[in-house]
Design an enzyme around this catalytic site. Structure first.
Site, mmCIF file in Angstrom:
data_model
loop_
_atom_site.group_PDB
_atom_site.id
_atom_site.type_symbol
_atom_site.label_atom_id
_atom_site.label_comp_id
_atom_site.label_asym_id
_atom_site.label_seq_id
_atom_site.Cartn_x
_atom_site.Cartn_y
_atom_site.Cartn_z
ATOM 1 N N SER A 66 -46.377 -3.093 -41.688
ATOM 2 C CA SER A 66 -46.568 -4.358 -40.976
ATOM 3 C C SER A 66 -47.227 -5.446 -41.826
ATOM 4 O O SER A 66 -46.676 -5.855 -42.829
ATOM 5 C CB SER A 66 -47.378 -4.037 -39.720
ATOM 6 N N ASP A 286 -42.828 -8.162 -36.076
ATOM 7 C CA ASP A 286 -43.124 -7.913 -34.665
ATOM 8 C C ASP A 286 -44.236 -8.825 -34.150
ATOM 9 O O ASP A 286 -44.603 -8.756 -32.983
ATOM 10 C CB ASP A 286 -43.426 -6.427 -34.369
ATOM 11 N N GLU A 377 -51.170 -9.590 -27.665
ATOM 12 C CA GLU A 377 -52.422 -9.535 -28.400
ATOM 13 C C GLU A 377 -52.616 -10.926 -28.994
ATOM 14 O O GLU A 377 -51.625 -11.615 -29.285
ATOM 15 C CB GLU A 377 -52.333 -8.506 -29.528
ATOM 16 N N ARG A 505 -65.612 -2.999 -32.964
ATOM 17 C CA ARG A 505 -64.856 -1.757 -32.742
ATOM 18 C C ARG A 505 -64.320 -1.247 -34.082
ATOM 19 O O ARG A 505 -64.078 -2.048 -35.006
ATOM 20 C CB ARG A 505 -63.691 -1.960 -31.760
ATOM 21 N N PRO A 506 -64.155 0.077 -34.196
ATOM 22 C CA PRO A 506 -63.576 0.583 -35.446
ATOM 23 C C PRO A 506 -62.083 0.253 -35.467
ATOM 24 O O PRO A 506 -61.409 0.415 -34.443
ATOM 25 C CB PRO A 506 -63.798 2.103 -35.346
ATOM 26 N N SER A 507 -61.581 -0.220 -36.596
ATOM 27 C CA SER A 507 -60.149 -0.510 -36.699
ATOM 28 C C SER A 507 -59.352 0.788 -36.618
ATOM 29 O O SER A 507 -59.811 1.833 -37.072
ATOM 30 C CB SER A 507 -59.867 -1.198 -38.039
ATOM 31 N N GLY A 508 -58.164 0.703 -36.049
ATOM 32 C CA GLY A 508 -57.282 1.868 -36.010
ATOM 33 C C GLY A 508 -56.332 1.878 -37.194
ATOM 34 O O GLY A 508 -55.607 2.844 -37.405
ATOM 35 N N THR A 509 -56.306 0.793 -37.968
ATOM 36 C CA THR A 509 -55.341 0.717 -39.066
ATOM 37 C C THR A 509 -55.984 0.552 -40.444
ATOM 38 O O THR A 509 -55.305 0.645 -41.456
ATOM 39 C CB THR A 509 -54.367 -0.464 -38.865
#
Ligand code: NG1
Ligand code: ZN
Length: 550
Positions: A66, A286, A377, A505-509
């Site tokens: 991405s 996207d 988002e 928040r912890p990033s997921g990526t």
């Protein structure tokens, strides 16, 4: 090495390069492309098992990272209706990706047995990739994994992520959703766009006075760039697209939707004249954000996912009303949505709004609770979805002679709008056409669109910590539940600024903690974000230098 009744041939070519654990996160696996060959080989086999569990329905696999830098890559699986992989399978994916090379066959065999799968010969997997240098070799690894599992596969080459989602859904709905090819995708979207844009002519309405059918598009040097000429060839004069970052430069480098959104500035090197409508895609198309330079204030203005969501929801609300049907419309956001947008949706649009954790799967899931659910988002990833029953009522009403002509027309119009939308996942090309269609329908320029509400100034920061999982959150990620004391410290900082809000928040990526802050001035938002970043640094094991205010 045995896997079911087939040999895992080729495994030796797809061995781990290191023992660092890897996790299937909000957007699948994502890391340096050079670390992914074995993961992707294994995902080929897993996709085959998923297909068998879905009675031979086709599963999609997309190779992309991405908006991440060019050297990264990633992989995600697409479920039969074009939706994200089911949550319990994220766990299987993580387990399979991490087992030692010598245990891959046994682990896959155990999984097939536990899931009651007896054959993979009827499994079908389709896949595509983005334009990253590492993508072709990873696509080979994927194909090898699918074939090693004994499944059938089809390689769609270079596609945007949403195109692959669309194709998967078309295949599994036996063509009901559209033709399962790139041509079919463009045909469906552009036919709907042309029809909607020509309504003005058919109805002999007055000419467009404000809307200009001209868009400047930054394609992030990504896979979307190659698709724009195809799109343009089908749009003719209805929309002229002037392409920059067309693939000749470095992918996502100082350009693209993420750069523009996070930096709140235009892509480097572009020449923007006041009043021009600009948009940026991300690397796999996207996400999309719009922006312009004001004709009077000469300032840069961003129209992000929140502004797109409000434009779409406002338009759909009026259209739904005109159909006379009682369809409930709702909007779904995340904690990153600008506070002004949420207020506008609630007070002005009077559309119900929900907040869910980051990650498209959460938004999509929540949006399914509405007859028509719009979700975005703030970063520009989003779409709208329509329930099957609402779609059937619209179809029925559009042909019902007892319904007034205006209402039938509105139903017909809404059905075409639905055709313009890729309901499987956020799709920058579909969103682009949707926005352009709505602006033309309202005869608005970009400045009128922007006037809906004024964003609260905001800032996003990243903090590197030793282990980002020490940060845990609750209340749709708006509150930190761990480490103890962090939330009350954030609350104290927030209390110092007016109209302010901040969360972490912890990033997921990425291997970082994200900090978000908004307040009534940019200066205050910057200061608050920095204070909170320092709190994270101190209380959650920051690495390197303490964050400083720039
Ligand atoms: P993470 O890295 O978990 O914040 C980012 C985006 C998500 C989503 C995913 C997948 C932000 C703040 N976060 O996730 O919204 O789009 O990437 O691409 O934009
Ligand atoms: Zn993307």
């Amino acid at each position: 090495m045995e896997f079911g009744d087939v040999q895992l041939t080729g495994l030796k070519d797809y061995q781990k390069v290191d023992e660092i654990p890897i996790q299937y996160g909000t957007a699948g696996f994502r890391t340096k492309g050079s670390r992914l060959k074995h993961v992707i080989f294994r995902m080929g086999a897993l996709a085959a098992i998923r297909s068998a569990c879905k009675k031979g329905a086709t599963i999609g696999v997309m190779i992309t990272a991405s908006h991440n830098p060019e050297e990264d890559n990633g992989v995600k699986l697409v479920d039969p209706m074009g939706e994200m992989l089911g949550p319990e399978w994220e766990q299987y994916a993580t387990e399979i990706a991490n087992v030692p090379d010598s245990e891959v066959g046994t682990a896959l065999q155990k999984l097939t047995k536990n899931l009651g799968v007896t054959t993979l010969a009827n499994s079908r997997v389709v896949f595509a990739r983005d334009t990253r240098p590492s993508s072709p070799i990873l696509a080979e690894a994927l194909e090898a994994g699918i074939k090693a599992a004994g499944a059938q596969c089809q390689n769609f080459g270079l596609l945007t992520t949403p195109q692959l989602h669309y194709i998967v859904r078309c295949i599994n709905s036996n063509g009901e959703y559209g033709k399962p090819t790139e041509d079919g995708y463009f045909e469906k979207l552009t036919e709907a766009f042309v029809k909607l844009r020509n309504i003005r002519k058919a109805k002999k309405m007055k000419k467009l006075e404000t809307y200009k059918a001209c868009l400047y598009l930054d394609a992030a040097n990504g896979v979307g760039a190659g698709k724009v000429p195809i799109l343009q060839s089908k749009l003719g004069e209805l929309l002229q697209i002037n392409l920059v970052n067309d693939g000749s430069g470095k992918l996502n480098h100082e350009c693209g939707a993420d750069f523009v959104k996070v930096q709140q500035k235009p892509p480097t090197g572009v020449n923007m004249a006041p009043g021009q409508r600009w948009a940026s895609l991300d690397g796999d198309a996207d996400r999309i954000v719009f922006y312009f330079i004001g004709t009077t204030d000469k300032q840069f203005h961003l129209l992000d996912g929140d502004k797109i969501a409000t434009l779409v929801a406002g338009y759909l609300k009026d259209l739904v009303q005109a159909t006379g049907l009682s369809l409930n419309l709702g909007l779904v956001q995340t904690a990153y949505a600008n506070g002004s947008s949420t207020r506008y949706i609630t007070d002005q649009l009077q559309v119900p709004v929900a907040c869910v954790p980051t990650g498209v799967k959460h938004l999509h899931h929540k949006a399914q609770e509405f007859d028509i659910g719009v979700y975005f988002e703030a970063n520009g990833h989003g779409t709208a979805i329509v329930s099957d029953t609402s779609y059937s009522s619209l179809k029925k009403a559009s042909q019902d002679s007892t319904v007034s002509e205006e209402q039938r027309e509105a139903c017909d119009l809404l059905l075409s709008v639905i055709d313009l939308i890729n309901q499987t996942v956020g799709d920058a090309i579909s969103d682009l056409l949707l926005v352009e269609m709505i602006l033309a329908a309202l005869d608005w320029d970009v400045e009128q669109w922007n006037q809906a509400y004024t964003d609260l100034p905001n800032r996003q920061l990243k903090v590197k910590v030793k282990d980002r999982s020490v940060i845990q959150t609750t209340d749709a990620e708006r509150k930190a539940s761990s480490p103890i004391g962090l939330q009350s410290a954030i609350d104290q900082s927030v209390a110092k600024y007016s109209h302010s809000r901040s969360f972490v928040r912890p990033s997921g990526t990425e291997d970082i903690v994200r900090v978000y802050a908004e307040a009534d001035s940019q200066d205050a938002a910057d200061k608050l974000a920095n204070e909170v970043a320092v709190l994270v640094f101190k209380m959650a094991g920051g690495l390197g230098e303490e964050p400083k205010l720039h």
